[in-house]
Design an enzyme around this catalytic site. Structure first.
Site, PDB file in Angstrom:
ATOM      1  N   ASP A 286       0.878  -1.172   0.000  1.00 20.83           N
ATOM      2  CA  ASP A 286       0.000   0.000   0.000  1.00 20.83           C
ATOM      3  C   ASP A 286       0.914   1.219   0.000  1.00 20.83           C
ATOM      4  O   ASP A 286       1.732   1.382   0.908  1.00 20.83           O
ATOM      5  CB  ASP A 286      -0.874   0.023   1.254  1.00 20.83           C
ATOM      6  CG  ASP A 286      -1.940  -1.073   1.246  1.00 20.83           C
ATOM      7  OD1 ASP A 286      -2.116  -1.716   0.202  1.00 20.83           O
ATOM      8  OD2 ASP A 286      -2.590  -1.276   2.285  1.00 20.83           O
ATOM      9  N   ASP A 444     -13.453  -3.572  -1.373  1.00 17.93           N
ATOM     10  CA  ASP A 444     -13.168  -3.180   0.014  1.00 17.93           C
ATOM     11  C   ASP A 444     -14.452  -3.284   0.839  1.00 17.93           C
ATOM     12  O   ASP A 444     -15.095  -2.273   1.150  1.00 17.93           O
ATOM     13  CB  ASP A 444     -12.668  -1.721   0.063  1.00 17.93           C
ATOM     14  CG  ASP A 444     -11.370  -1.525  -0.705  1.00 17.93           C
ATOM     15  OD1 ASP A 444     -10.465  -2.363  -0.566  1.00 17.93           O
ATOM     16  OD2 ASP A 444     -11.272  -0.537  -1.461  1.00 17.93           O
TER      17      ASP A 444
HETATM   18  O1  1PR Z   1     -10.599   3.151  -5.142  1.00 20.11           O
HETATM   19  O2  1PR Z   1      -9.685   2.637  -7.381  1.00 20.11           O
HETATM   20  O3  1PR Z   1      -8.749   4.499  -6.030  1.00 20.11           O
HETATM   21  O4  1PR Z   1      -8.351   2.139  -5.408  1.00 20.11           O
HETATM   22  C1  1PR Z   1      -7.793   2.342  -4.150  1.00 20.11           C
HETATM   23  C2  1PR Z   1      -7.104   1.094  -3.743  1.00 20.11           C
HETATM   24  O5  1PR Z   1      -6.401   1.352  -2.538  1.00 20.11           O
HETATM   25  C3  1PR Z   1      -8.057  -0.046  -3.465  1.00 20.11           C
HETATM   26  O6  1PR Z   1      -7.509  -1.245  -3.975  1.00 20.11           O
HETATM   27  C4  1PR Z   1      -8.131  -0.123  -1.947  1.00 20.11           C
HETATM   28  O7  1PR Z   1      -8.226  -1.467  -1.513  1.00 20.11           O
HETATM   29  C5  1PR Z   1      -6.785   0.448  -1.539  1.00 20.11           C
HETATM   30  N1  1PR Z   1      -6.851   1.211  -0.279  1.00 20.11           N
HETATM   31  C6  1PR Z   1      -7.444   2.406  -0.111  1.00 20.11           C
HETATM   32  N2  1PR Z   1      -7.256   2.812   1.162  1.00 20.11           N
HETATM   33  C7  1PR Z   1      -6.556   1.865   1.787  1.00 20.11           C
HETATM   34  C8  1PR Z   1      -6.121   1.891   3.194  1.00 20.11           C
HETATM   35  O8  1PR Z   1      -5.544   0.925   3.707  1.00 20.11           O
HETATM   36  N3  1PR Z   1      -6.384   2.992   3.887  1.00 20.11           N
HETATM   37  N4  1PR Z   1      -5.629  -0.258   1.151  1.00 20.11           N
HETATM   38  C9  1PR Z   1      -6.301   0.848   0.890  1.00 20.11           C
HETATM   39  C10 1PR Z   1      -6.177  -1.419   1.062  1.00 20.11           C
HETATM   40  C11 1PR Z   1      -5.864  -3.488   1.719  1.00 20.11           C
HETATM   41  C12 1PR Z   1      -5.030  -4.564   1.266  1.00 20.11           C
HETATM   42  C13 1PR Z   1      -4.008  -4.894   2.324  1.00 20.11           C
HETATM   43  C14 1PR Z   1      -4.536  -6.195   2.823  1.00 20.11           C
HETATM   44  C15 1PR Z   1      -3.541  -7.036   3.496  1.00 20.11           C
HETATM   45  N5  1PR Z   1      -5.251  -2.246   1.531  1.00 20.11           N
HETATM   46  O9  1PR Z   1      -4.544  -4.474   0.017  1.00 20.11           O
HETATM   47  O10 1PR Z   1      -2.786  -4.893   1.733  1.00 20.11           O
HETATM   48  O11 1PR Z   1      -5.654  -5.935   3.679  1.00 20.11           O
HETATM   49  O12 1PR Z   1      -3.122  -6.463   4.680  1.00 20.11           O
HETATM   50  P1  1PR Z   1      -2.661  -7.363   5.903  1.00 20.11           P
HETATM   51  O13 1PR Z   1      -2.004  -8.578   5.340  1.00 20.11           O
HETATM   52  O14 1PR Z   1      -1.674  -6.521   6.654  1.00 20.11           O
HETATM   53  O15 1PR Z   1      -3.881  -7.673   6.685  1.00 20.11           O
HETATM   54  P2  1PR Z   1      -9.414   3.171  -6.022  1.00 20.11           P
END
Ligand code: 1PR
Length: 589
Positions: A286, A444
């Site tokens: 991320d 999400d």
């Molecule tokens: O909506 O098209 O602009 O895409 C935004 C992208 O960014 C989406 O794929 C969304 O999942 C991601 N995103 C947005 N905000 C966050 C955040 O964390 N604040 N991250 C985010 C999402 C989730 C996973 C993470 C897993 C594994 N991250 O990808 O890596 O949950 O984590 P873990 O193993 O530590 O539990 P758009």
């Protein structure tokens, strides 16, 4: 019947018989007019230019890139192996090549159209029939066949008997095939000498089948529901359905053996254990700018990426390019970059993120996915950018797949409301141009407990662990903008809608489990992986190696993704792989 017979005849006419390939003169004769037209159109180089080329020709490979997609990884792999690249500009460049690589990308019909219109099709046939060194990759293999059913039938180059058809998903196999699979090598092919029992990376929905008519060509097959052709070889002509440029060290060895055919590279002893399609282990980064403006890898707890300190800084877990390289070396099957503030920042204004992709793809030879902010956008000067332009820039910078989050939710909502596929959503447009295997939808969802499944209009499941008030059911509400806004659509409804609209894969996060280390949300992953026939990547919550075996045993997930445990070095990727292997789950090791 008559129409079917006529179609078969046309396909057969288009096949150059095997005997005619060994004695090319009669064949060339039949195409003489067209062939000489090409020769007349091309300008001959000065003798000086020719002599310069001759001295450097051993270290230069000619690349046929007709501009339909990302061949950056192939370029990077060739350069990594110490070769220069000469791009084909005219059919003459093909005819004059000493060594030609054709990494076909995009759809079969569009590729044939370009090859026919530019005169490249004739030049390619002439080059191959003279047994000059050739390596076709993916679509570059399929185009050698008589025809393809992809938006067809469409005639191919007709050098190999056979029709390219779609995988059959009715027997439970997910289409596209995305992932690392095993080869059965059926004849000595030289370039496959180091592959042995190692996995190689495939991504495709169409394949050619082995038959009596093409058995002299087939050098390996692969099983995915049925046995399809994984590679062909005849003399100096090679083609592979898999992607050597995305198959790690094993893939690089395939390219190396093609580029250095005469040097006697000793065969590496085979240590692989590949039997079938492997479950993938994906490292996710991320990425966002911290408060100082540096691009960092961050990691949230239920999507909250700020430290709970007075300074409230964005958590910084490392540099994106460095971490991606490290995970590649440690055995990650794929790497995902999620630009998590892409929903508010315009990605094409985010030059550091594009630079991260460019630098990573220089020496990371497994698939790279990038997501965040893929949507239509109008900048402050009123200049409109389509989502296709945004995606194209990501592909050009080295991405193999793009991932769409928020915009896919809006597209699915519209589609479910009207029942009409407008063809205008980012998902539909990108999938049409680059193929659905290049489009991931990132979901999400947040768990919402309910007492009875009929309490909501969305698909609910009976939960394994009861809710805070003893609720026995939950539905999974989709969100946009990084979990900030809940939408009136469930994960189940979204997954089915985006599959219809052209998604090739689903990245299934879960806000409740993200960063918690307590394991994946099995109820959610089972629900979605049973509902669609495209691959599903389980994400969020991995905290121990057992969580990976659990998710593969109890659900139909094709891959499992983790972030925190890798970044904090709590569980190395290799330990995950070793555990899965011991548990009898096929993995690439
Ligand atoms: O909506 O098209 O602009 O895409 C935004 C992208 O960014 C989406 O794929 C969304 O999942 C991601 N995103 C947005 N905000 C966050 C955040 O964390 N604040 N991250 C985010 C999402 C989730 C996973 C993470 C897993 C594994 N991250 O990808 O890596 O949950 O984590 P873990 O193993 O530590 O539990 P758009």
């Amino acid at each position: 019947m008559a129409a079917a017979a006529a179609a078969t005849t046309t396909q057969m006419d288009n096949t150059r018989s095997l005997s005619s390939i060994s004695s090319t003169s009669s064949l060339l004769f039949t195409r003489t007019n067209e062939f000489y037209k090409i020769q007349n159109r091309v300008k001959f180089k000065s003798p000086r230019a020719l002599s310069i080329r001759a001295t450097s020709s051993d270290s230069v490979v000619t690349l046929l890139d007709y501009g339909a997609g990302n061949v950056r990884s192939v370029r990077n792999a060739i350069r990594h192996l110490g070769f220069g690249i000469k791009d084909v500009q005219t059919p003459e460049d093909i005819l004059n090549a000493n060594r030609l690589i054709f990494p076909g990308v995009g759809a079969f019909a569009a590729a044939m159209d370009v090859l026919n219109k530019t005169g490249m099709a004739e030049a390619l046939c002439a080059y191959i029939e003279k047994d000059h060194p050739f390596l076709g990759i993916c679509l570059g293999l399929q185009l050698l066949f008589q025809s393809s059913e992809e938006n067809g039938p469409v005639n191919g180059l007709g050098l190999i008997p056979g029709v390219v058809g779609r995988f059959d998903s009715s027997n439970g196999f997910r289409v596209p095939q995305i992932g690392w699979n095993a080869l059965q090598i059926t004849k000595d092919s030289e370039i496959l000498d180091d592959v042995g029992d190692h996995h190689v990376y495939f991504v495709h929905s169409y394949r050619a089948m082995p038959s009596n008519d093409n058995k002299e060509w087939v050098s390996s097959t692969c099983n995915y529901g049925d046995n399809f052709i994984a590679s062909v070889r005849r003399g100096n002509v090679h083609a592979v359905q898999f992607h050597p440029e995305k198959s790690g060290d094993v893939g690089l060895s395939v390219l190396r053996r093609f580029l250095h055919p005469k040097t006697n590279i000793p065969k590496k002893p085979t240590e692989g254990k590949a039997l079938k399609l492997a479950k993938r282990v994906i490292a996710c980064l991320d990425v966002r700018a911290n408060d100082k403006g540096d691009l960092v890898v961050t990691k949230g707890d239920q999507y909250d990426v700020r430290e709970h300190t007075k300074e409230n800084e964005v958590r910084n877990l490392g540099k994106p390019v460095e971490l991606a390289r490290q995970y590649y070396k440690e055995g990650a099957d794929e790497i995902s970059f999620l630009n998590i503030t892409g929903f508010r920042d315009f990605p094409l204004g985010d030059l550091p993120m594009l630079q991260v992709l460019r630098l990573t793809s220089e020496n990371v030879f497994v698939p790279l996915t990038v997501g965040g902010g893929i949507r239509d956008f109008t900048d402050a000067n009123g200049r409109h950018y389509s989502s296709l332009e945004v995606a194209s820039e990501y592909f050009r910078s080295g991405a193999d797949k793009i991932s769409i989050g928020s915009d896919a939710v809006y597209a699915a909502e519209d589609y479910l409301k009207t029942g009409v596929k407008t063809g205008k959503s980012s998902l539909e447009q990108i999938s049409r141009v680059y193929g659905n295997q290049a489009v991931v939808v990132s979901i999400d969802p947040r768990r919402v407990y309910i007492t009875h499944p009929n309490d909501v209009e969305f698909k609910a499941v009976r939960v394994t662990d009861l809710g805070p008030n003893g609720e026995e059911y939950a539905w999974y509400q989709c969100t946009v903008n990084g979990g900030r806004e809940g939408r009136p659509i469930g994960a189940y409804e979204l997954a089915k809608a985006v599959e219809d609209l052209g998604a090739g894969e689903i990245l299934l996060n879960c806000i409740d489990c993200d960063g918690q280390g307590k394991g994946f949300d099995m109820d959610l992953i089972k629900l979605i992986s049973d509902a669609v026939s495209i691959p599903v990547i389980a994400s969020s919550g991995a905290g121990a190696v057992e969580h990976f075996s659990d998710v593969f045993r109890k659900t139909n997930a094709s891959a499992a993704l983790a972030a925190g445990i890798f970044h904090r070095k709590e569980v190395p990727i290799q330990s995950v792989k070793e555990h899965l292997y011991k548990e009898g789950i096929e993995v690439r090791i």
